[in-house]
Design a protein around this motif. Structure first.
Motif, short mmCIF file in Angstrom:
data_model
loop_
_atom_site.label_atom_id
_atom_site.label_comp_id
_atom_site.label_asym_id
_atom_site.label_seq_id
_atom_site.Cartn_x
_atom_site.Cartn_y
_atom_site.Cartn_z
N ASP A 297 -39.60 -4.92 27.68
CA ASP A 297 -40.87 -4.47 27.96
C ASP A 297 -41.47 -5.18 29.02
OD1 ASP A 297 -43.25 -2.62 27.84
OD2 ASP A 297 -43.70 -3.47 25.73
N ASP A 298 -42.59 -4.55 29.68
CA ASP A 298 -42.87 -5.07 31.08
C ASP A 298 -43.64 -6.42 30.55
OD1 ASP A 298 -44.95 -3.64 29.69
OD2 ASP A 298 -45.64 -2.80 31.38
N ILE A 299 -44.94 -6.48 29.72
CA ILE A 299 -45.78 -7.51 29.52
C ILE A 299 -46.10 -7.54 28.02
CG2 ILE A 299 -48.08 -8.36 29.91
CD1 ILE A 299 -48.42 -6.83 32.22
N ASP B 103 -45.19 -12.81 30.14
CA ASP B 103 -45.90 -13.14 28.92
C ASP B 103 -47.30 -13.63 29.01
OD1 ASP B 103 -46.28 -14.18 26.27
OD2 ASP B 103 -44.98 -15.58 26.04
N LYS B 104 -48.00 -13.31 28.59
CA LYS B 104 -49.57 -13.68 28.50
C LYS B 104 -49.95 -14.44 27.00
CE LYS B 104 -51.69 -10.01 31.61
NZ LYS B 104 -52.79 -8.80 31.73
N PRO B 105 -49.56 -15.54 27.04
CA PRO B 105 -49.41 -16.24 25.72
C PRO B 105 -50.72 -16.38 24.97
CG PRO B 105 -49.00 -17.65 27.30
CD PRO B 105 -49.09 -16.63 28.11
N PHE C 244 -55.25 -8.86 35.42
CA PHE C 244 -54.60 -7.64 35.09
C PHE C 244 -53.53 -7.25 36.26
CE2 PHE C 244 -53.64 -3.00 34.71
CZ PHE C 244 -53.91 -2.76 33.28
N VAL C 245 -52.34 -7.18 36.14
CA VAL C 245 -51.24 -6.97 37.06
C VAL C 245 -50.73 -5.69 37.20
CG1 VAL C 245 -50.47 -9.43 36.84
CG2 VAL C 245 -49.24 -7.68 35.63
N VAL C 246 -50.15 -5.30 38.28
CA VAL C 246 -49.58 -4.11 38.75
C VAL C 246 -48.66 -4.06 39.45
CG1 VAL C 246 -52.11 -2.87 38.87
CG2 VAL C 246 -51.02 -3.86 40.84
N GLU D 52 -48.57 -9.06 25.40
CA GLU D 52 -50.03 -9.44 25.33
C GLU D 52 -50.46 -9.52 24.10
OE1 GLU D 52 -53.33 -8.21 28.40
OE2 GLU D 52 -53.36 -6.73 27.12
N SER D 53 -50.99 -8.31 23.29
CA SER D 53 -51.46 -8.73 22.05
C SER D 53 -50.23 -8.96 21.10
CB SER D 53 -52.35 -7.59 21.51
OG SER D 53 -51.36 -6.47 21.28
N GLY D 54 -49.05 -8.40 21.72
CA GLY D 54 -47.93 -8.28 20.63
C GLY D 54 -47.65 -7.20 19.98
N ARG D 55 -48.78 -6.32 19.92
CA ARG D 55 -48.54 -5.03 19.16
C ARG D 55 -47.65 -4.18 19.20
NH1 ARG D 55 -54.67 -4.93 19.66
NH2 ARG D 55 -55.56 -5.96 17.74
N THR D 56 -47.36 -3.89 20.62
CA THR D 56 -46.37 -2.89 21.08
C THR D 56 -44.96 -3.23 20.54
OG1 THR D 56 -47.91 -2.46 22.79
CG2 THR D 56 -45.86 -1.33 23.00
N ILE D 57 -44.69 -4.37 21.12
CA ILE D 57 -43.48 -4.75 20.88
C ILE D 57 -42.90 -5.16 19.39
CG2 ILE D 57 -43.42 -7.13 21.52
CD1 ILE D 57 -40.93 -6.30 23.43
P1 IMP Z 1 -49.41 -5.41 23.74
O1 IMP Z 1 -48.66 -6.66 23.93
O2 IMP Z 1 -49.41 -4.35 22.70
O3 IMP Z 1 -50.99 -5.80 23.94
O4 IMP Z 1 -49.48 -4.33 24.80
C1 IMP Z 1 -48.62 -4.81 26.34
C2 IMP Z 1 -48.85 -3.59 27.04
O5 IMP Z 1 -50.14 -3.31 27.41
C3 IMP Z 1 -47.88 -3.62 28.15
O6 IMP Z 1 -46.64 -3.24 27.86
C4 IMP Z 1 -48.40 -2.89 29.11
O7 IMP Z 1 -48.14 -1.72 29.13
C5 IMP Z 1 -49.82 -3.28 29.18
N1 IMP Z 1 -50.40 -4.13 29.67
C6 IMP Z 1 -50.91 -5.35 29.10
N2 IMP Z 1 -51.52 -6.28 30.28
C7 IMP Z 1 -51.38 -5.35 31.55
C8 IMP Z 1 -51.38 -5.80 32.82
O8 IMP Z 1 -52.09 -6.82 33.11
N3 IMP Z 1 -51.12 -4.63 33.66
C9 IMP Z 1 -50.48 -3.42 33.37
N4 IMP Z 1 -50.34 -3.20 31.96
C10 IMP Z 1 -50.71 -4.03 30.98
#
Ligand code: IMP
Ligand code: MG
Length: 182
Positions: free
Chosen positions: A105-107, A136-138, A158-160, A109-114
């Motif tokens: 995965d790309d990022i 990783d946004k710890p 917020f990154v792109v 963050e909350s961890g919910r997606t992965i």
């Molecule tokens: P989470 O870990 O479930 O909160 O979701 C992470 C997902 O949120 C990443 O896979 C991205 O698709 C999206 N996301 C979180 N932070 C960013 C950011 O800074 N830029 C773009 N997408 C982000």
């Protein structure tokens, strides 16, 4: 700090194309060492598609012969904030029973997606699930989750670019950047 202009916005470079390529080679070597040479790699769409494409080619360089799959997951978000609910937009087509899986995965963050993807694959009978994230946004975790392989720790901005978007824009940038607030 270097920056470019795209769509009339200034984008500050956070991780350059060269830094990303170097780190991908290191990540591929770590994955080869810890997961072995025949994983099923699952890229979580859309944000990871460029990272996954580069990492998979780096895996070849590290002697890994993976199978590749794609899973579309959507965590509903209002603006840039995640609400928590994750849904499957596109499922994989491969039976994961007994497979060693590397989720990309790309990022994180909350961890919910992965965490959702890992739990689903374990429930379907995968023998192991390792997670590899570019960034990783710890400080932002809502569920307990640590990735096995991390490209870079990411500041809480917020990154792109490099596959990642804001409002469907900027996925094409060959580096990871931040949109300047002007
Ligand atoms: P989470 O870990 O479930 O909160 O979701 C992470 C997902 O949120 C990443 O896979 C991205 O698709 C999206 N996301 C979180 N932070 C960013 C950011 O800074 N830029 C773009 N997408 C982000
Ligand atoms: Mg994503």
């Amino acid at each position: 700090m270097s920056e470019i202009v795209s769509r009339g916005r200034r984008i500050e470079v956070l991780f350059s194309a060269d830094e990303l390529a170097r780190r991908n080679a290191e990540l591929a070597a770590e994955i080869a060492r810890d997961v072995g040479t025949t994983p099923l790699v699952i890229a979580i769409l859309k944000g990871s598609f460029i990272f996954a494409a580069d990492l998979i080619r780096a895996l070849h360089g590290a002697g890994v012969t993976p199978e590749v799959e794609f899973m579309g997951l959507s965590s509903y978000r209002a603006g840039t904030q995640s609400s928590g609910a994750v849904s499957i937009v596109r499922d994989i087509e491969t039976d994961v029973t007994g497979r060693r899986i590397v989720l990309i995965d790309d990022i994180l963050e909350s961890g919910r997606t992965i965490a959702f993807a890992r739990d689903l694959l374990i429930a379907r009978g995968a023998s192991s699930v390792h997670a590899c994230v570019l960034l990783d946004k710890p400080g932002k975790r809502a569920v307990e989750f640590e990735a096995d392989f991390v490209g870079f720790p990411c500041p809480d901005r917020f990154v792109v670019g490099y596959g990642m978007d804001v409002g469907h824009a900027f996925r094409e940038l060959p580096f990871v950047g931040v949109v300047a607030s002007d």
